[in-house]
Scaffold this motif. Structure first.
Motif, short mmCIF file in Angstrom:
data_model
loop_
_atom_site.label_atom_id
_atom_site.label_comp_id
_atom_site.label_asym_id
_atom_site.label_seq_id
_atom_site.Cartn_x
_atom_site.Cartn_y
_atom_site.Cartn_z
N LEU A 1 44.30 37.97 48.41
CA LEU A 1 43.06 38.73 48.35
C LEU A 1 42.68 39.13 46.93
CD1 LEU A 1 43.40 41.02 51.50
CD2 LEU A 1 42.11 38.91 51.25
N ASN A 2 43.69 39.21 46.07
CA ASN A 2 43.43 39.54 44.66
C ASN A 2 43.37 38.29 43.79
OD1 ASN A 2 43.46 42.63 44.17
ND2 ASN A 2 45.12 42.30 45.63
N TYR A 3 43.38 37.11 44.44
CA TYR A 3 43.25 35.82 43.76
C TYR A 3 44.24 35.68 42.60
CZ TYR A 3 39.12 35.31 46.61
OH TYR A 3 38.28 35.21 47.68
N ARG B 1 38.19 45.75 53.54
CA ARG B 1 37.65 46.18 52.26
C ARG B 1 38.79 46.63 51.36
NH1 ARG B 1 34.26 43.72 53.86
NH2 ARG B 1 32.05 44.15 54.17
N THR B 2 38.75 46.21 50.11
CA THR B 2 39.79 46.62 49.16
C THR B 2 39.66 48.11 48.86
OG1 THR B 2 38.40 46.20 47.23
CG2 THR B 2 39.67 44.34 48.09
N PRO B 3 40.73 48.74 48.35
CA PRO B 3 40.63 50.16 47.98
C PRO B 3 39.49 50.44 47.02
CG PRO B 3 42.91 49.46 48.00
CD PRO B 3 42.10 48.23 48.21
N ARG B 4 39.24 49.53 46.07
CA ARG B 4 38.16 49.73 45.11
C ARG B 4 36.80 49.76 45.82
NH1 ARG B 4 36.68 45.86 39.93
NH2 ARG B 4 34.87 47.05 39.24
N CYS C 1 32.77 36.05 44.21
CA CYS C 1 32.11 37.07 45.02
C CYS C 1 32.96 38.33 45.10
CB CYS C 1 31.83 36.53 46.42
SG CYS C 1 30.37 35.47 46.54
N PHE C 2 34.27 38.14 45.17
CA PHE C 2 35.20 39.27 45.19
C PHE C 2 35.05 40.09 43.90
CE2 PHE C 2 39.32 41.19 44.27
CZ PHE C 2 39.60 41.85 45.46
N LYS C 3 34.94 39.40 42.76
CA LYS C 3 34.80 40.10 41.47
C LYS C 3 33.50 40.90 41.42
CE LYS C 3 37.41 36.70 38.74
NZ LYS C 3 37.31 35.69 37.65
N HIS C 4 32.43 40.34 41.97
CA HIS C 4 31.12 41.00 41.95
C HIS C 4 30.95 41.99 43.10
CE1 HIS C 4 29.02 38.76 38.72
NE2 HIS C 4 29.80 37.75 39.08
N GLN C 5 31.94 42.08 43.97
CA GLN C 5 31.89 42.93 45.15
C GLN C 5 30.72 42.56 46.06
OE1 GLN C 5 32.74 47.16 44.60
NE2 GLN C 5 33.37 46.75 42.49
N PHE C 6 30.47 41.27 46.18
CA PHE C 6 29.48 40.77 47.13
C PHE C 6 30.14 40.58 48.49
CE2 PHE C 6 27.04 38.36 43.56
CZ PHE C 6 26.38 39.54 43.21
N GLU C 7 29.40 40.88 49.54
CA GLU C 7 29.86 40.56 50.89
C GLU C 7 29.49 39.10 51.16
OE1 GLU C 7 29.09 41.69 55.59
OE2 GLU C 7 27.96 42.69 54.01
N GLY D 1 31.96 26.49 41.90
CA GLY D 1 31.71 27.61 42.81
C GLY D 1 31.51 28.92 42.06
N GLU D 2 32.32 29.16 41.03
CA GLU D 2 32.17 30.36 40.22
C GLU D 2 30.81 30.40 39.53
OE1 GLU D 2 35.42 30.41 37.51
OE2 GLU D 2 36.95 30.41 39.08
N THR D 3 30.39 29.26 39.01
CA THR D 3 29.10 29.18 38.33
C THR D 3 27.95 29.49 39.28
OG1 THR D 3 29.99 27.50 36.83
CG2 THR D 3 27.60 27.71 36.93
#
Length: 344
Positions: free
Chosen positions: A22-24, A48-51, A97-103, A305-307
Motif C-alpha cells: 500500500l505504500n508502494y 484509507r491510510t492514516p494520512r 494516485c496514492f501520492k496525490h491522494q486521489f480516490e 501510468g505515472e505521467t
C-alpha cells in the motif's frame, strides 16, 4: 473502518506485506498477482491510510477534498494477467494516485462498447487505458475535460494523451537486425478483437511501411493472430516454420508472444540466435531470464501510468484548456537472442 489486518486476512498475506504494498515500497519482492489482490481488496474495503484519515496536508486540519478518478480499461482482468504490459501501467497509475491522494475507482465499458458503468457518481476525471476510438469518447460526459488517454490518442485537440513512439522503436529494431545481415525479417503479432471490432497495432503498421520501403510484399513475412499471448506466439511461429521461405529473424509484438515463439523454435530444433534472431517488445521482468535472454524494446510501462496521473492532476488544478500529448521514448535492450547472420 477497514484496517491493514483486515486486508491481510482476506489476501492471505502478512500485515507487513500489505503495508509495504500500500505504500508502494520499491524494495518489496512480491508477485504481480499478490500485489493486485491486495490493492483490489483495499479498494473494496474502502481502506484509507492514516494520512488520509487525519486530513494531512489540508488547511487548519480540515479534511482535504478527495478527487475521484475513474480508471477505464480497454482490456479485461484476464487479459491483464496474461500480458504484464497493462498490469504495469495500472500499478504506475495506482502508485501516483496514492501520492496525490486521489480516490481511484474502476469503470467498465459494456461488452457492446455502447455504454459505461460509472460505478457510482460520475468522476472528476478519467484515465482511459488502451485502444480507444471516437465512438468510445461519445460515451463520456460532455462536460468532462479532465480525460487522459494512455496508449492511444483518439482526439488530440481536446484530450490529453500519453503514448510511446512505436514507429521509431520498430525502425530502430529493424535497423539493428539489418546491421546483423538479416534481410528476410518477419513479424509476429495479434489484432485483439474486442467489442466487435479489430484493432491494428502501430507496430504492425510501422513494419508494413518498412516492407513497402524495401519493395517487399506486405504479407510476405507477417503472421497475425487474434490475440497477443504466449500461445498465439507459439502457434504463429509454428506456422512460420512450415513456410518454404521462412525469415531468418522476427520482430515480435510483445515479450509474452516471444515466450511462445521461443518455445516453438526450441521444439523444432531451431537454434536461437545461431539460426533465428528474435526481438520482442516491452522488456517484461522475465525477458532477461529466458533462454537465451531476449533482446527487446524497453517501454517504460509504469512511467506511462505515472505521467497520465500527473497530466490529470495538472488539468484539475490549473483548469488548462489546451490538450497535451506526451510521447515517451523507448530503448533497444540487446541481449542474447540476436546474432549476425551466418552466410553458407
Amino acid at each position: 473502518m477497514a484496517t491493514i489486518k483486515d486486508i491481510a486476512g482476506q489476501a492471505g498475506v502478512s500485515i507487513a506485506t500489505v503495508s509495504r504494498v500500500l505504500n508502494y515500497d520499491p524494495t518489496l519482492s512480491v508477485s504481480d498477482e499478490t500485489r493486485k489482490r491486495i490493492l483490489e481488496i483495499a479498494q473494496q474495503l474502502n481502506y484509507r491510510t492514516p494520512r488520509e484519515r487525519n486530513g494531512s496536508g489540508s488547511a487548519h486540519g480540515a479534511p482535504k477534498e478527495t478527487r475521484r478518478i475513474g480508471l477505464m480499461n480497454w482490456y479485461t482482468d484476464q487479459e491483464e494477467m496474461l500480458d504484464p504490459y497493462y498490469l504495469a501501467i495500472r500499478l504506475g497509475i495506482e502508485r501516483e494516485c496514492f501520492k496525490h491522494q486521489f480516490e481511484l475507482v474502476k469503470m467498465y465499458k459494456h461488452s457492446t462498447g455502447e455504454g459505461i458503468d460509472w460505478n457510482g457518481e460520475a468522476p472528476d476525471g478519467i484515465i482511459a487505458v488502451g485502444r480507444f476510438e471516437q465512438k468510445d469518447i461519445d460515451c463520456f460526459p460532455a462536460n468532462l475535460d479532465a480525460v487522459v488517454f494512455v496508449d492511444s490518442s483518439p482526439d488530440e485537440e481536446h484530450y490529453d494523451s500519453v503514448v510511446f513512439d512505436m514507429r521509431h522503436a520498430v525502425r530502430g529494431a529493424l535497423e539493428y537486425l539489418t546491421s546483423l545481415g538479416h534481410s528476410r525479417i518477419g513479424y509476429i503479432g495479434g489484432h485483439n478483437e474486442s467489442y466487435a471490432r479489430t484493432t491494428r497495432d502501430e507496430r504492425e503498421l510501422a513494419f508494413g511501411e518498412w516492407l513497402q520501403e524495401h519493395n517487399l510484399h506486405e504479407s510476405a513475412f507477417v503472421y497475425m493472430g487474434s490475440n497477443w499471448y504466449p500461445e498465439d506466439g507459439y502457434q504463429l511461429m509454428k506456422s512460420a516454420l512450415e513456410s518454404q521461405a521462412c525469415p531468418t529473424a522476427f520482430l515480435v509484438q510483445n515479450d509474452s508472444m516471444a515466450v511462445g515463439a521461443l518455445r516453438a523454435l526450441h521444439e523444432a530444433g531451431v537454434k536461437v540466435p545461431e539460426e533465428m534472431s528474435i526481438i520482442g517488445f516491452n522488456d517484461i521482468a522475465m525477458s532477461a531470464f529466458m533462454q537465451p535472454p531476449l533482446t527487446t524494446v524497453k517501454v517504460h510501462m509504469e512511467y506511462i501510468g505515472e505521467t497520465a496521473v500527473e497530466l490529470i492532476a495538472e488539468r484539475l488544478l490549473s483548469k488548462r484548456d489546451i490538450a497535451k500529448k506526451v510521447v515517451l521514448p523507448t530503448k533497444l535492450i540487446i541481449r542474447g537472442s540476436c546474432a549476425e547472420l551466418k552466410t553458407p
